[in-house]
Design an enzyme around this catalytic site. Structure first.
Site, PDB file in Angstrom:
ATOM      1  N   ASP A 165       4.156 -11.653  -1.450  1.00 47.52           N
ATOM      2  CA  ASP A 165       2.359 -12.388  -1.299  1.00 47.52           C
ATOM      3  C   ASP A 165       1.889 -12.715  -2.871  1.00 47.52           C
ATOM      4  OD1 ASP A 165       0.060 -12.338  -0.703  1.00 47.52           O
ATOM      5  OD2 ASP A 165      -0.751 -10.458  -1.512  1.00 47.52           O
ATOM      6  N   GLU A 405       8.293  -3.017  -3.683  1.00 48.77           N
ATOM      7  CA  GLU A 405       7.785  -2.614  -2.467  1.00 48.77           C
ATOM      8  C   GLU A 405       8.718  -3.377  -1.489  1.00 48.77           C
ATOM      9  OE1 GLU A 405       3.942  -3.610  -0.943  1.00 48.77           O
ATOM     10  OE2 GLU A 405       2.610  -2.089  -2.078  1.00 48.77           O
ATOM     11  N   TYR A 457      -3.252   1.069  -2.062  1.00 51.04           N
ATOM     12  CA  TYR A 457      -4.359   0.599  -0.857  1.00 51.04           C
ATOM     13  C   TYR A 457      -5.330   1.229  -0.112  1.00 51.04           C
ATOM     14  CZ  TYR A 457      -2.100  -3.130  -3.314  1.00 51.04           C
ATOM     15  OH  TYR A 457      -2.006  -3.955  -4.175  1.00 51.04           O
ATOM     16  N   GLU A 493      -0.179  -0.246  -8.270  1.00 50.59           N
ATOM     17  CA  GLU A 493      -0.926  -1.082  -7.521  1.00 50.59           C
ATOM     18  C   GLU A 493      -1.920  -0.466  -6.916  1.00 50.59           C
ATOM     19  OE1 GLU A 493       0.699  -4.350  -5.301  1.00 50.59           O
ATOM     20  OE2 GLU A 493       2.137  -4.410  -6.602  1.00 50.59           O
TER      21      GLU A 493
HETATM   22  C1  BDP Z   1       1.802  -5.467  -2.448  1.00 49.51           C
HETATM   23  C2  BDP Z   1       2.171  -6.243  -3.323  1.00 49.51           C
HETATM   24  C3  BDP Z   1       1.566  -7.452  -3.852  1.00 49.51           C
HETATM   25  C4  BDP Z   1       0.505  -8.191  -3.262  1.00 49.51           C
HETATM   26  C5  BDP Z   1      -0.495  -6.540  -3.074  1.00 49.51           C
HETATM   27  C6  BDP Z   1      -2.138  -7.519  -1.717  1.00 49.51           C
HETATM   28  O1  BDP Z   1       3.032  -5.168  -3.777  1.00 49.51           O
HETATM   29  O2  BDP Z   1       2.472  -8.294  -4.306  1.00 49.51           O
HETATM   30  O3  BDP Z   1      -0.079  -8.820  -4.007  1.00 49.51           O
HETATM   31  O4  BDP Z   1       0.192  -5.535  -2.151  1.00 49.51           O
HETATM   32  O5  BDP Z   1      -1.577  -7.491  -0.874  1.00 49.51           O
HETATM   33  O6  BDP Z   1       1.891  -5.133  -1.216  1.00 49.51           O
HETATM   34  O7  BDP Z   1      -2.519  -8.121  -2.531  1.00 49.51           O
END
Ligand code: BDP
Length: 582
Positions: A165, A405, A457, A493
């Protein structure tokens, strides 16, 4: 690997600037002899990605050709001469004066060639063919059928089709140096530090490019210390152990650096010299804790990108300075070089300013289909080797991350990561090793790591809009992962897209309020878990991506700063949490 220096024994010349450039969509360059020099090139800036420099090349990924001419500015009789590239994404092939020097695969690690026999005093022609195409047998991969990563809720993938991404910027992205060293030059230094009863122990191994009868002299000074040692090279290596009484340790907030001067002496004459900053510090994992200098440390900061308008992923020193100023302002003490090694200049600054770095290889978007797996495994192993060789002397680097990931699947993922983690540990037993995963409890690769790094997330991609359920699931999952692996955990993250200037009360997805709220509520969860040793918000700044419906304006908007470094609401919220006394 030693970064080129300019001193009384060594010369270094940056040939960055405006080069000639040609796209080569028909792959005609090799047949037509462009390697010997080509005409009708357009000017291009080096270093910088090519994608945003022209109107007709944004999504073009290669092949393309670069060319520059240079004279040698020194008397280099009796010296060895090299050309060194800091970063060429993705495949590089290099010629000097028509002779092929070699190639390099992988976009973010340096490589060099000995050009002593080929270089002329004047009129040298350096040509580089760069191929940044996305392919399944490359790492990071792209254009993989059946494995496309979907950031967009099933709405049609992305373009260019990267398996990751961020925009697949291509080109010569870091400086190109021509440098000269003496015949009996130091080729490498390895410095490892320890602490004993308040004294600093500095173990040094020096290696010559070619074995020769010689003596190494070491002089460590600064912070009131003045320590010397001398040792004879055995074959190509010489070692020394220095003791620094009552050492000033290196840490965030107190980035004390010593200066190590190394000299090579032959027949009584000094023939080479190199200076390296040294920070005395230790890193360890003890139970659920991450220790810096024997004391628990908690990481605050970001996953990031090297990304800025127009230069793409090109080295831009003012942005480095600005980003550290913003990290300081917000109260970050650390970052991860997601998802590839960052510039050497970025790490030098982390040493100087006292930031902790999780250094990551370019292994992002890995998948585990059998076809091409051996090749991907070899490549990832080489990335670990090249990364450790480049970054091992930085006190700021406290951990290696072998991948981000991976789409880990049995049976291949587990042995794949076992191999990478073992390699990192064998090359450098002094730093913990980690792997950043979204898989969670089922990530078998965590078994081999010292620290578990989770990307999560919930409240965004899952449980969208529902922060109560999102954070409840997060809390449960953290405990489950800890029960299984019993290791310190960093949330490497978490975050939400916020379109700068979009507001909503009550908070709604894509508003600045929602981003700030999600980050604040995640941190509340993390701070209640004693085994959590760090929180890295995704991302420090908005950054460019491929196009797709989930990326408005071809940007990932999870930055707490915009792409041009202006704070969103979440940046102010983080500052209240991370710098409560200001
Ligand atoms: C994770 C990835 C990262 C993405 C992020 C996203 O590690 O590179 O930019 O999520 O979706 O999957 O913002």
């Amino acid at each position: 690997m030693l970064y080129p220096q300019f001193n009384r024994f060594r010369q270094s010349h940056d040939v960055s600037g405006f080069w000639d450039f040609r796209f080569d969509p028909e792959a005609a360059g090799e047949v037509e002899g462009w390697a010997r020099g080509f005409d009708r090139g357009r000017p291009i800036a080096v270093p910088a990605s090519w994608n945003d420099q022209f109107e007709d090349g944004r999504d073009y990924l290669g092949p393309a050709w670069y060319q520059t001419r240079f004279d040698l500015p020194w008397n280099w009789d009796g010296k060895r001469l090299f050309v060194r590239f800091g970063s060429v994404n993705y495949l590089a092939s290099v010629w000097l004066n028509g002779a092929h020097l070699g190639g390099h695969e992988g976009g973010h690690l340096p490589f060099e060639f000995d050009i002593t026999a080929l270089a002329k005093d004047a009129g040298n022609c350096l040509v580089v063919r760069v191929d940044g195409e996305l392919a399944g047998d490359r790492v990071p991969p792209g254009n993989v059928t059946g494995e496309a990563i979907d950031f967009f809720g099933g709405h049609g993938g992305n373009f260019p089709q990267a398996q990751f991404d961020f925009f697949p910027f291509c080109g010569i992205q870091r400086p190109v140096l021509i440098y000269a060293v003496p015949r009996s030059a130091l080729a490498d230094l390895e410095v490892v530090t320890d602490i004993a009863a308040g004294d600093g122990l500095v173990r040094i191994r020096a290696r010559l490019g070619e074995a020769a009868p010689a003596v190494a002299r070491f002089h460590l000074h600064g912070n009131g210390a003045d320590v010397t040692a001398q040792s004879t090279f055995e074959g190509p290596t010489a070692e020394a152990n220095l003791r620094v009484p009552n050492a000033s340790l290196w840490a965030p907030g107190a980035p004390n650096l010593y200066e190590l001067e190394v000299e090579v002496v032959q027949g009584g004459a000094v023939v080479d010299g190199y200076t390296l900053p040294v920070g005395i510090r230790t890193v360890a994992v003890d139970g659920d804790k991450l220790l810096l200098n024997g004391r628990p440390i908690y990481l605050t900061g970001f996953g990031r990108h090297e990304d800025f308008p127009v230069v793409g992923r090109g080295l831009l020193p003012p942005v480095i300075v600005k980003d550290y100023a913003l990290m300081d302002w917000i109260g970050a003490n650390s970052f991860r070089t997601s998802h590839y090694p960052y510039s050497e200049q970025m790490l030098d600054m982390a040493d100087r300013l006292g930031f902790l770095v999780i250094a990551e290889t370019p292994a992002v978007g890995l998948f585990f289909r059998e076809d091409g797996l051996d090749r991907r495994s070899e490549l990832c192993l080489r990335y670990v080797q090249e990364l450790v060789a480049r970054d091992r002397n930085h006190p700021s680097v406290i951990m290696w991350s072998v991948a981000n990931e991976p789409h880990s699947k049995p049976p291949h993922a587990k042995p794949f990561f076992h191999r990478l983690v073992d390699e990192a540990r064998a090359l450098d037993p002094t730093r913990p090793v980690t792997l950043a995963s979204f898989i969670g409890e089922a990530e078998e690769g965590f078994e081999f790591c010292d620290v578990v790094s989770l990307n999560r997330y919930s409240g965004w991609y899952t449980q969208p809009g529902d922060l109560t359920e999102g954070t409840r699931l997060l809390a449960d999952e953290l405990d489950a992962i800890h029960r299984r692996f019993a290791k310190p955990l960093i949330l490497t993250e978490f975050g939400a897209d916020a379109i700068s200037g979009m507001h909503a009360q009550p908070p709604e997805m894509f508003s600045e309020e929602y981003q700030a709220e999600l980050i604040g509520r995640y941190i509340d969860v993390l701070r209640a878990k004693p085994y959590v040793v760090g929180e890295h918000v995704w991302n420090m700044c908005d950054f460019k991506t491929s196009q797709g419906v989930g990326r408005p304006g071809a940007l990932n908007h999870k930055g707490v700063f915009t792409r041009d470094r202006r704070p969103k609401l979440a940046a102010h919220r983080l500052r209240e949490i991370w710098r409560p006394r200001d």
